[in-house]
Design a protein around this motif. Structure first.
Motif, PDB file in Angstrom:
ATOM      1  N   TYR A 141       0.846  -1.200   0.000  1.00  0.00           N
ATOM      2  CA  TYR A 141       0.000   0.000   0.000  1.00  0.00           C
ATOM      3  C   TYR A 141       0.877   1.245   0.000  1.00  0.00           C
ATOM      4  CZ  TYR A 141      -4.097  -2.781   1.063  1.00  0.00           C
ATOM      5  OH  TYR A 141      -5.128  -3.682   0.995  1.00  0.00           O
ATOM      6  N   PRO A 142       1.217   1.772  -1.158  1.00  0.00           N
ATOM      7  CA  PRO A 142       1.993   3.007  -1.198  1.00  0.00           C
ATOM      8  C   PRO A 142       1.084   4.230  -1.028  1.00  0.00           C
ATOM      9  CG  PRO A 142       1.527   2.306  -3.411  1.00  0.00           C
ATOM     10  CD  PRO A 142       0.896   1.285  -2.499  1.00  0.00           C
ATOM     11  N   GLU A 143       1.687   5.389  -1.000  1.00  0.00           N
ATOM     12  CA  GLU A 143       0.915   6.627  -0.963  1.00  0.00           C
ATOM     13  C   GLU A 143       0.490   6.960  -2.386  1.00  0.00           C
ATOM     14  OE1 GLU A 143      -0.850  10.062   0.699  1.00  0.00           O
ATOM     15  OE2 GLU A 143       0.009   8.279   1.639  1.00  0.00           O
ATOM     16  N   PRO A 144      -0.785   6.826  -2.715  1.00  0.00           N
ATOM     17  CA  PRO A 144      -1.204   7.038  -4.099  1.00  0.00           C
ATOM     18  C   PRO A 144      -1.310   8.512  -4.439  1.00  0.00           C
ATOM     19  CG  PRO A 144      -3.071   6.443  -2.756  1.00  0.00           C
ATOM     20  CD  PRO A 144      -1.892   6.465  -1.837  1.00  0.00           C
ATOM     21  N   GLY A 145      -1.382   8.810  -5.726  1.00  0.00           N
ATOM     22  CA  GLY A 145      -1.543  10.178  -6.172  1.00  0.00           C
ATOM     23  C   GLY A 145      -1.759  10.232  -7.669  1.00  0.00           C
ATOM     24  N   ILE A 146      -2.312  11.333  -8.133  1.00  0.00           N
ATOM     25  CA  ILE A 146      -2.583  11.498  -9.555  1.00  0.00           C
ATOM     26  C   ILE A 146      -1.877  12.758 -10.039  1.00  0.00           C
ATOM     27  CG2 ILE A 146      -4.372  12.088 -11.238  1.00  0.00           C
ATOM     28  CD1 ILE A 146      -6.239  10.257  -9.877  1.00  0.00           C
ATOM     29  N   GLY A 147      -1.140  12.626 -11.114  1.00  0.00           N
ATOM     30  CA  GLY A 147      -0.494  13.782 -11.726  1.00  0.00           C
ATOM     31  C   GLY A 147      -1.431  14.415 -12.737  1.00  0.00           C
ATOM     32  N   LEU A 148      -1.792  15.671 -12.531  1.00  0.00           N
ATOM     33  CA  LEU A 148      -2.700  16.372 -13.433  1.00  0.00           C
ATOM     34  C   LEU A 148      -1.880  17.196 -14.412  1.00  0.00           C
ATOM     35  CD1 LEU A 148      -5.193  17.637 -10.734  1.00  0.00           C
ATOM     36  CD2 LEU A 148      -5.207  15.485 -11.978  1.00  0.00           C
ATOM     37  N   ARG A 149      -2.116  16.979 -15.678  1.00  0.00           N
ATOM     38  CA  ARG A 149      -1.319  17.637 -16.704  1.00  0.00           C
ATOM     39  C   ARG A 149      -2.164  18.674 -17.428  1.00  0.00           C
ATOM     40  NH1 ARG A 149       0.295  12.451 -16.004  1.00  0.00           N
ATOM     41  NH2 ARG A 149       2.531  12.130 -15.803  1.00  0.00           N
ATOM     42  N   TYR A 150      -1.678  19.886 -17.468  1.00  0.00           N
ATOM     43  CA  TYR A 150      -2.410  20.995 -18.061  1.00  0.00           C
ATOM     44  C   TYR A 150      -1.604  21.636 -19.167  1.00  0.00           C
ATOM     45  CZ  TYR A 150      -5.839  20.930 -14.346  1.00  0.00           C
ATOM     46  OH  TYR A 150      -6.835  20.563 -13.501  1.00  0.00           O
ATOM     47  N   SER A 151      -2.314  22.204 -20.105  1.00  0.00           N
ATOM     48  CA  SER A 151      -1.681  22.993 -21.155  1.00  0.00           C
ATOM     49  C   SER A 151      -2.009  24.460 -20.938  1.00  0.00           C
ATOM     50  CB  SER A 151      -2.180  22.563 -22.538  1.00  0.00           C
ATOM     51  OG  SER A 151      -1.755  23.477 -23.528  1.00  0.00           O
ATOM     52  N   GLN A 152      -0.992  25.289 -20.965  1.00  0.00           N
ATOM     53  CA  GLN A 152      -1.225  26.728 -20.818  1.00  0.00           C
ATOM     54  C   GLN A 152      -1.916  27.315 -22.038  1.00  0.00           C
ATOM     55  OE1 GLN A 152       2.387  28.756 -19.833  1.00  0.00           O
ATOM     56  NE2 GLN A 152       2.753  27.553 -17.976  1.00  0.00           N
ATOM     57  N   HIS A 153      -2.035  26.526 -23.084  1.00  0.00           N
ATOM     58  CA  HIS A 153      -2.691  27.008 -24.301  1.00  0.00           C
ATOM     59  C   HIS A 153      -4.130  26.516 -24.402  1.00  0.00           C
ATOM     60  CE1 HIS A 153       1.293  28.295 -25.454  1.00  0.00           C
ATOM     61  NE2 HIS A 153       1.738  27.064 -25.287  1.00  0.00           N
ATOM     62  N   SER A 154      -4.643  25.891 -23.353  1.00  0.00           N
ATOM     63  CA  SER A 154      -6.016  25.401 -23.343  1.00  0.00           C
ATOM     64  C   SER A 154      -6.820  26.170 -22.314  1.00  0.00           C
ATOM     65  CB  SER A 154      -6.050  23.898 -23.024  1.00  0.00           C
ATOM     66  OG  SER A 154      -7.379  23.484 -22.759  1.00  0.00           O
ATOM     67  N   ALA A 155      -7.819  26.913 -22.771  1.00  0.00           N
ATOM     68  CA  ALA A 155      -8.666  27.666 -21.844  1.00  0.00           C
ATOM     69  C   ALA A 155      -9.431  26.730 -20.925  1.00  0.00           C
ATOM     70  CB  ALA A 155      -9.626  28.553 -22.626  1.00  0.00           C
ATOM     71  N   THR A 156      -9.854  25.578 -21.443  1.00  0.00           N
ATOM     72  CA  THR A 156     -10.585  24.612 -20.618  1.00  0.00           C
ATOM     73  C   THR A 156      -9.712  24.098 -19.481  1.00  0.00           C
ATOM     74  OG1 THR A 156     -11.834  23.929 -22.568  1.00  0.00           O
ATOM     75  CG2 THR A 156     -11.924  22.480 -20.654  1.00  0.00           C
TER      76      THR A 156
ATOM     77  N   ILE B  92     -13.347  28.065 -25.757  1.00  0.00           N
ATOM     78  CA  ILE B  92     -13.515  26.686 -25.292  1.00  0.00           C
ATOM     79  C   ILE B  92     -14.210  25.850 -26.360  1.00  0.00           C
ATOM     80  CG2 ILE B  92     -14.785  25.270 -23.625  1.00  0.00           C
ATOM     81  CD1 ILE B  92     -14.107  27.323 -21.504  1.00  0.00           C
ATOM     82  N   ALA B  93     -15.210  26.432 -27.025  1.00  0.00           N
ATOM     83  CA  ALA B  93     -15.909  25.697 -28.084  1.00  0.00           C
ATOM     84  C   ALA B  93     -14.960  25.347 -29.219  1.00  0.00           C
ATOM     85  CB  ALA B  93     -17.081  26.526 -28.610  1.00  0.00           C
ATOM     86  N   SER B  94     -14.032  26.233 -29.515  1.00  0.00           N
ATOM     87  CA  SER B  94     -13.089  25.963 -30.605  1.00  0.00           C
ATOM     88  C   SER B  94     -12.088  24.887 -30.240  1.00  0.00           C
ATOM     89  CB  SER B  94     -12.337  27.243 -30.973  1.00  0.00           C
ATOM     90  OG  SER B  94     -11.464  27.642 -29.927  1.00  0.00           O
ATOM     91  N   GLU B  95     -11.929  24.603 -28.927  1.00  0.00           N
ATOM     92  CA  GLU B  95     -10.997  23.564 -28.498  1.00  0.00           C
ATOM     93  C   GLU B  95     -11.607  22.175 -28.537  1.00  0.00           C
ATOM     94  OE1 GLU B  95      -9.868  24.687 -24.599  1.00  0.00           O
ATOM     95  OE2 GLU B  95      -8.583  26.333 -25.238  1.00  0.00           O
ATOM     96  N   GLU B  96     -12.948  22.103 -28.621  1.00  0.00           N
ATOM     97  CA  GLU B  96     -13.617  20.800 -28.576  1.00  0.00           C
ATOM     98  C   GLU B  96     -13.297  19.989 -29.828  1.00  0.00           C
ATOM     99  OE1 GLU B  96     -17.711  21.550 -28.149  1.00  0.00           O
ATOM    100  OE2 GLU B  96     -17.516  22.583 -26.232  1.00  0.00           O
ATOM    101  N   PRO B  97     -12.924  18.705 -29.687  1.00  0.00           N
ATOM    102  CA  PRO B  97     -12.673  17.871 -30.863  1.00  0.00           C
ATOM    103  C   PRO B  97     -13.961  17.620 -31.628  1.00  0.00           C
ATOM    104  CG  PRO B  97     -12.674  16.531 -28.867  1.00  0.00           C
ATOM    105  CD  PRO B  97     -12.765  17.972 -28.428  1.00  0.00           C
ATOM    106  N   THR B  98     -13.875  17.609 -32.948  1.00  0.00           N
ATOM    107  CA  THR B  98     -15.058  17.415 -33.782  1.00  0.00           C
ATOM    108  C   THR B  98     -14.941  16.212 -34.691  1.00  0.00           C
ATOM    109  OG1 THR B  98     -14.109  18.908 -35.437  1.00  0.00           O
ATOM    110  CG2 THR B  98     -15.579  19.881 -33.810  1.00  0.00           C
ATOM    111  N   ASP B  99     -13.726  15.590 -34.753  1.00  0.00           N
ATOM    112  CA  ASP B  99     -13.542  14.517 -35.729  1.00  0.00           C
ATOM    113  C   ASP B  99     -14.326  13.271 -35.388  1.00  0.00           C
ATOM    114  OD1 ASP B  99     -10.343  13.261 -34.474  1.00  0.00           O
ATOM    115  OD2 ASP B  99     -12.063  14.152 -33.461  1.00  0.00           O
ATOM    116  N   HIS B 100     -14.670  13.058 -34.110  1.00  0.00           N
ATOM    117  CA  HIS B 100     -15.379  11.835 -33.743  1.00  0.00           C
ATOM    118  C   HIS B 100     -16.887  11.973 -33.878  1.00  0.00           C
ATOM    119  CE1 HIS B 100     -15.688  14.329 -30.143  1.00  0.00           C
ATOM    120  NE2 HIS B 100     -16.737  13.589 -29.818  1.00  0.00           N
ATOM    121  N   GLN B 101     -17.371  13.152 -34.250  1.00  0.00           N
ATOM    122  CA  GLN B 101     -18.812  13.363 -34.258  1.00  0.00           C
ATOM    123  C   GLN B 101     -19.466  12.846 -35.535  1.00  0.00           C
ATOM    124  OE1 GLN B 101     -19.262  17.546 -33.518  1.00  0.00           O
ATOM    125  NE2 GLN B 101     -18.758  17.365 -31.368  1.00  0.00           N
ATOM    126  N   ASP B 102     -18.657  12.376 -36.488  1.00  0.00           N
ATOM    127  CA  ASP B 102     -19.244  11.881 -37.727  1.00  0.00           C
ATOM    128  C   ASP B 102     -19.977  10.569 -37.523  1.00  0.00           C
ATOM    129  OD1 ASP B 102     -16.385  13.020 -39.636  1.00  0.00           O
ATOM    130  OD2 ASP B 102     -18.243  14.044 -39.076  1.00  0.00           O
TER     131      ASP B 102
END
Length: 785
Positions: free
Chosen positions: A397-412, A479-489
């Protein structure tokens, strides 16, 4: 110093406490109404034996919101509701709580957002306790806190409440100096504060602050006196240079008197307020906090709200399960989203060590579970402990944790990090694939953020957001412009992320493909017979181009627009009469999906809806993230075509007019985005009224012409214009009901800028008196508010 505060200044000493009570009463009423609107199941069960019903309703709503902010399981909320509601165990309280939680963000009340909820719970609980103690014995009030509300007595009262209720006084700066300082000091202070440029500076600053004070008149009084103290202190700092020693001593004494006033009157008064009032006041007075609050507010307004199933204890939301499968297929294991106004991180457990670590959590908050890395480029995300060389057995049982990765170029990403920093904790969901191949929830817990980390994130995120999105009103577009659209087909966008509780919804459409055969909601171009005639269309477009010309005067633009609108209204009614009785050529109701584009997408949606409604069409805002900037129009093809032609011109005029009005009329100190938005709302209201008037005039002209023709030609027969149009309206409504069997309500428009009146004047060229949004007719408000 503003018109409002000056009017109340003579009675401010006596009425400070009264102003606070008036504000609290109004806020409690709003929260009570929010419970009936967004939690009708719970509202119907609230007992009547606990005092003021409005207070009880508001307290129930705030406690549910606070439980969500604390990441409490639904079962814990149900536990105290069963104590509160007689025979509560006989009702499906769990379902009622889940539905209410899913609607908290839709309620659009800052008191219900996660970073405010616990402070508001504390405040309303203190209000209820104080009110209840006046009606029954104090001992019974404390007993009810434990037996009915499930609250420990030690936690119930606000610790500073008694001090405030005992009458801590509010004293304006000038009165304080008159009582405490030498007469020359008080006379000089009054003279300085009465100078026109000082009065104007205070008024301008106060106008900026009032928008963030949420109508709290008592906080406005404190803000005004703090501004007076700042102006007087700045004046003292500016003038001693080169003066005699006696003058310097005199100014120093005045400065010290002002400092004493702040320390002995204002600071204790602010400390005596509730935690939420202090937060509200400091946010309004701090430019950085105001900006932070603006980004958070706008972000929540464009985030899709999860369905009620997201709050089912121990069961993974179907939407999350589906996304987990997609993430794992792409090699990603951790992703983030929002649940209500709480940031949530989901992690797919893939190793025995991770499983053991996730289960090792005690369930209490852990400040070591979140690490943030900004702009880390990682092609494939590994496990929680990848690279640490951990190869121990399953019972390690180690000390768990999650690394959160952010982009400074993403408003979301930046907004979600700001949300996390503001709240101080996040929800962690550990997901695992079951033996049947489906994803299930392994463990859900709350992870706290250390104060130093939260403070650093706030500063860094705000700086990055200002750089990325300087105008917060553009945040939704970015934020709307960042949303992926390729999977919506491969999926029907009408059903993508659909949720009965969506914040922008009006109803759920039946899943029907478009006429083009694709799954995207794009309607085909109207047939030739349903369009304006080529000759008329050319005339209308020529007239509208004249109206759009920046060189045209206001009167000319108004006349051109009126002429074009009248021509289209006349044409639409003529087409309805020509085809109204002949089944062979009769038009059928049609629909069209229009997607608005940046900038000011929200206001463009309102403009399109206003035009459609005035031209006998029915606008619907579809739910779901994919449909955020779409309006689904229903009507007859000729009317729909007229709506599109007019919208294209009016949109351009609205955007150009907002810029001109901002340059010419915006008051000093007011934010450009607030002024422009309020101007646009006034413009939209005005043009909607004018279009409606043109339609009515065209209908009356057609009725009169038909009556005159019938008087001279007995062969002219048929139904009246009003009857034909009424039948067409009924057909449109029937089509809407078949596609959207469950219509919801759109939220009332709120704004803080002062440009509404000027926008209405520019849109209608007439004085509208005291017209405001609350004066709009009820049907229009429900459709397009």
């Amino acid at each position: 110093m503003t018109e409002q505060s000056t009017a109340h200044a003579p009675a401010s000493v006596a009425d400070f406490g009264s102003a606070r009570k008036v504000w609290l009463r109004a806020r409690v009423t709003e929260l009570s109404e929010a419970l009936s609107d967004f939690g009708p199941q719970l509202h119907a069960l609230i007992p009547a034996d606990l005092g003021d019903r409005r207070l009880v309703d508001a307290l129930v709503l705030c406690r549910v919101a606070a439980d969500e902010a604390r990441v409490q399981p639904v079962a814990e909320t149900v536990a105290w509701l069963e104590l509160l509601i007689p025979h509560g165990h006989r009702h499906d309280l769990a379902d009622a709580v889940r539905r209410l939680r899913s609607a908290l963000t839709v309620a659009e009340d800052p008191a219900l957002w996660s970073w405010h909820a616990q402070e508001w719970e504390e405040l309303v609980l203190a209000l209820w306790r104080s009110d209840r103690a006046r009606a029954v014995e104090p001992g019974r009030t404390d007993d009810e806190l434990v037996s009915r509300w499930g609250v420990r007595t030690a936690d119930s009262p606000h610790p500073e409440w008694a001090q405030h209720e005992n009458g801590l006084s509010f004293t304006p700066l000038t009165e304080h100096l008159a009582d405490e300082a030498e007469e020359p000091l008080s006379l000089l202070a009054g003279a300085v504060l009465s100078q026109p440029h000082v009065v104007e500076a205070i008024e301008n600053s106060l106008a900026v602050y009032e928008g963030g004070l949420q109508g709290a008149g008592h906080l406005t009084l404190i803000a005004e006196q703090e501004l007076c103290a700042q102006e007087l202190g700045a004046w003292c700092d500016k003038h001693p240079g080169g003066a005699s020693q006696a003058t310097e001593d005199f100014l120093t004494e005045l400065y010290e008197s002002v400092e004493t006033y702040s320390a002995e009157v204002l600071d204790p008064l602010i400390r005596s307020l509730s935690a939420y009032e202090r937060t509200l006041f400091r946010t309004a007075m701090s430019p950085e906090r105001r900006d932070r609050n603006a980004y958070l507010t706008e972000f929540l307004d464009c985030v899709a709200n999860p369905s009620a199933s997201a709050w089912t204890d121990g069961v993974l939301d179907p939407g999350v399960a589906e996304e987990a499968a997609e993430r794992q297929a792409r090699g990603e294991l951790t992703w983030h989203s929002m649940r209500g106004s709480v940031p949530v991180w989901y992690h797919i457990v893939t190793s025995p060590q991770e499983r053991a670590a996730a289960l090792a959590f005690s369930g209490t908050a852990s400040s070591s579970a979140i690490r943030v890395d900004v702009d880390v480029v990682l092609a494939r995300q590994g496990t929680l402990f990848e690279g640490l060389g951990l190869d121990g057995p399953e019972d390690w049982y180690p000390e768990p944790g999650i690394g959160l990765r952010y982009s400074q170029h993403s408003a979301t990403d930046l907004c979600e990090l700001l949300t996390l920093a503001e709240l101080g904790h996040a929800r962690l969901e550990f997901v695992i694939r079951g033996t049947d191949g489906r994803f299930v929830l392994l463990r859900s817990l709350r992870a706290e953020v250390q104060d130093a980390d939260a403070s650093a994130w706030c500063r860094g995120v705000l700086y990055a957001l200002r750089k990325l999105v300087p105008d917060v009103d553009d945040l939704a577009d970015v934020i709307a412009s960042e949303e992926p659209t390729d999977h919506q087909d491969d999926e029907d966008e009408w059903e993508d992320g659909w949720d009965d509780e969506e914040e922008d919804e009006q109803g759920q459409p039946d899943a029907t493909p478009t006429a083009s055969g694709s799954d995207t909601p794009e309607a085909p171009a109207p047939p030739k017979s349903a369009r304006l005639s080529d000759e008329l269309l050319a005339k209308v477009k020529a007239i509208l181009r004249l109206a759009e010309n920046p060189a045209a005067t206001k009167a000319e633009a108004e006349a051109f627009l009126q002429k074009a609108t009248a021509m289209m209204a006349k044409y639409g009614i003529e087409q309805a009469m020509l085809r109204g009785d002949d089944p062979a050529v009769r038009e059928k109701p049609a629909d069209r999906v229009v997607e608005v584009v940046a900038p000011w997408m929200g206001e463009c949606k309102r403009l399109l809806s206003a035009i459609a409604f005035a031209m006998r069409c029915h606008p619907i805002y579809p739910g779901g993230k994919a449909n955020k900037h779409r309006v689904h129009l229903f009507g007859f093809p000729s009317d729909l075509h007229s709506v599109e032609v007019l919208y294209a011109s009016l949109r351009l005029q609205m955007l150009q007019g907002a810029d001109r009005a901002d340059a010419r009329h915006r008051p000093p100190g007011e934010l450009p985005r607030a002024y422009k938005r309020s101007w646009m709302l006034g413009f939209i209201r005005a043009v909607a009224l004018r279009i409606g008037e043109a339609e009515r005039a065209a209908r009356e002209d057609s009725e009169r012409e038909r009556a005159e023709a019938a008087a001279t030609d007995t062969s002219v027969q048929g139904r009246s214009v009003a009857l034909v149009l009424a039948d067409r309206t009924t057909e449109v409504e029937t089509e809407v009901a078949s596609r959207y069997p469950k219509l919801g309500k759109v939220r009332r428009t709120r704004f803080t800028g002062s440009g509404y009146r000027q926008g209405h004047v520019d849109g209608q060229q007439a004085d509208i008196g005291g017209l405001a949004l609350d004066d709009e007719n009820e049907e229009w408000d429900e459709l397009t508010a």
